[in-house]
Write an enzyme that holds these catalytic residues in place. Structure first.
Site, mmCIF file in Angstrom:
data_model
loop_
_atom_site.group_PDB
_atom_site.id
_atom_site.type_symbol
_atom_site.label_atom_id
_atom_site.label_comp_id
_atom_site.label_asym_id
_atom_site.label_seq_id
_atom_site.Cartn_x
_atom_site.Cartn_y
_atom_site.Cartn_z
ATOM 1 N N GLN A 1 0.668 -1.247 -0.051
ATOM 2 C CA GLN A 1 0.056 0.268 -0.162
ATOM 3 C C GLN A 1 0.757 1.296 -0.020
ATOM 4 O O GLN A 1 1.803 1.304 0.653
ATOM 5 C CB GLN A 1 -1.042 -0.201 1.379
ATOM 6 C CG GLN A 1 -2.176 0.749 1.186
ATOM 7 C CD GLN A 1 -3.292 0.368 2.145
ATOM 8 O OE1 GLN A 1 -3.291 -0.842 2.713
ATOM 9 N NE2 GLN A 1 -3.997 1.389 2.563
ATOM 10 N N SER B 1 4.376 -6.115 3.137
ATOM 11 C CA SER B 1 3.062 -6.161 3.657
ATOM 12 C C SER B 1 2.083 -6.814 2.637
ATOM 13 O O SER B 1 2.235 -7.881 2.357
ATOM 14 C CB SER B 1 2.877 -4.643 3.984
ATOM 15 O OG SER B 1 1.494 -4.492 4.774
ATOM 16 N N LEU B 2 1.108 -5.915 2.117
ATOM 17 C CA LEU B 2 0.146 -6.423 1.192
ATOM 18 C C LEU B 2 0.890 -7.227 0.187
ATOM 19 O O LEU B 2 0.213 -8.230 -0.576
ATOM 20 C CB LEU B 2 -0.456 -5.208 0.450
ATOM 21 C CG LEU B 2 -1.328 -5.444 -0.607
ATOM 22 C CD1 LEU B 2 -2.619 -6.337 -0.518
ATOM 23 C CD2 LEU B 2 -1.741 -3.972 -1.336
ATOM 24 N N ARG C 1 -9.150 -8.916 3.830
ATOM 25 C CA ARG C 1 -8.044 -8.169 4.480
ATOM 26 C C ARG C 1 -8.309 -6.630 4.516
ATOM 27 O O ARG C 1 -8.036 -5.990 5.603
ATOM 28 C CB ARG C 1 -6.770 -8.580 3.943
ATOM 29 C CG ARG C 1 -5.523 -8.037 4.648
ATOM 30 C CD ARG C 1 -4.125 -8.286 4.003
ATOM 31 N NE ARG C 1 -2.979 -7.850 4.813
ATOM 32 C CZ ARG C 1 -2.201 -6.738 4.339
ATOM 33 N NH1 ARG C 1 -2.699 -5.966 3.518
ATOM 34 N NH2 ARG C 1 -1.289 -6.625 5.131
ATOM 35 N N HIS D 1 -0.068 -3.033 11.118
ATOM 36 C CA HIS D 1 1.011 -3.914 11.891
ATOM 37 C C HIS D 1 1.361 -3.641 13.219
ATOM 38 O O HIS D 1 2.475 -3.502 13.715
ATOM 39 C CB HIS D 1 2.574 -3.696 10.718
ATOM 40 C CG HIS D 1 2.080 -4.243 9.334
ATOM 41 N ND1 HIS D 1 1.940 -5.608 9.253
ATOM 42 C CD2 HIS D 1 2.159 -3.504 8.192
ATOM 43 C CE1 HIS D 1 1.758 -5.610 7.797
ATOM 44 N NE2 HIS D 1 1.887 -4.317 7.161
ATOM 45 N N GLN E 1 1.288 -11.683 10.215
ATOM 46 C CA GLN E 1 1.684 -10.332 9.497
ATOM 47 C C GLN E 1 0.737 -9.218 9.942
ATOM 48 O O GLN E 1 1.064 -7.970 9.938
ATOM 49 C CB GLN E 1 1.797 -10.553 7.843
ATOM 50 C CG GLN E 1 2.654 -9.528 7.419
ATOM 51 C CD GLN E 1 1.670 -8.959 6.239
ATOM 52 O OE1 GLN E 1 0.777 -8.700 6.026
ATOM 53 N NE2 GLN E 1 2.413 -9.388 5.125
#
Length: 299
Positions: free
Chosen positions: A10, A88-89, A113, A196, A245
């Protein structure tokens, strides 16, 4: 001499993303249309014609970045990764590239998500801040010393660049203390919440249920996952790390270091933007980096 493929998260989105792929590649066009069907709205229209503001909503951003990355990867001829990772994503894109997840399944998980994270952000007003020019250990120490508020190290992007995540009040206190400790900058980020961090806990149950009911296959090459920063090939482990995560840190610096230690010399970033190429170059000066977003002419 190993070739790593890495996938952005992102923040890499931009108006017009993926349009060239849609216009010039029949397979890409079919995948975008399939995605519109799965998501129940025409995300391709928002990606190609929407404003920056339209693309900023988490429920749009995450599937948009995932789609651009994965569809660009599938358009690459002769992509033979020795290892993959995603920020991340981007980990979901990486798991399609190494064949752990099917495209459709991964897209559904990304949508779940994104929506779960959006809800968690609304439940717990919170934010993130980038801390530049302080050692990781110092940042961790300051976060740990703040009582009564949640503040944690969230993204280890490269040496001297760490993103912290937490409650609004906690981040304000931390930014002041980071500057006092000698940080070059302590800059609040324009994000919807404390990604996170433990504040994402409300999103976990929904994502966990979805991940646990999805088929994870044995990958064709290892994925270096954010929370453990090492090679993983066992589907049950991959699944557990993907769930962890959501509330755990993105150990990008450590993941790239582990990939280099395991022989990676060439990193190709696939998807929108060039953020990861810049981070890889800061982490490992000798690495060869390039990128593919679907607009480049392929040699």
């Amino acid at each position: 001499m190993k070739h790593a493929y890495v996938f952005p998260g992102q923040g890499s989105q931009f108006p017009g993303m993926g349009k060239h792929l849609y216009d010039t590649n029949e397979t890409a066009k079919a995948l975008f249309e399939k995605a519109n069907e799965i998501l129940g709205f025409r995300i391709s229209d928002i990606m190609f014609n929407g404003t920056e503001e339209d693309l900023k909503q988490t429920k749009v951003t995450q599937p948009a970045v995932f789609l651009h990355s994965v569809i660009a990867y599938l358009a690459l001829p002769n992509a033979k990764p020795d290892m993959v990772a995603g920020h991340s994503l981007g980990e979901f894109s990486a798991l399609v590239a190494n064949k752990t997840l099917q495209f459709e399944d991964a897209l559904k998980l990304v949508a779940i998500r994104a929506n779960a994270m959006q809800k968690a952000c609304e439940q717990n007003p919170s934010t993130m801040a980038a801390i530049l020019g302080l050692a990781d250990e110092k940042v961790e120490e300051i976060c740990a010393g703040i009582t009564g508020e949640i503040v944690v190290a969230a993204n280890y992007n490269c040496p001297g660049q760490l993103v912290i995540s937490g409650s609004n009040a906690g981040i304000d206190i931390a930014c002041e203390q980071m500057k006092a400790a000698g940080a070059k900058r302590a800059l609040k980020l324009p994000v919807g919440g404390a990604f996170h961090s433990p504040l994402m806990e409300p999103a976990k149950a929904e994502l966990q249920a979805a991940i646990e009911s999805t088929t994870f296959s044995t990958p064709i090459c290892p994925v270096y996952q954010n929370v453990v920063a090492k090679a993983v090939t066992e589907p049950t482990e991959i699944r557990a790390n993907l769930i962890a995560q959501l509330t755990g840190a993105v150990r990008w610096t450590q993941s790239v270091q582990a990939m280099v230690a395991d022989g990676a010399t060439h990193f190709t970033e696939v998807g929108p933007g060039k953020v990861l190429q810049g981070l890889v170059n800061k982490i490992e000066k000798t690495a060869v980096t390039d990128g593919f977003s679907g607009t480049e002419t392929l040699a």
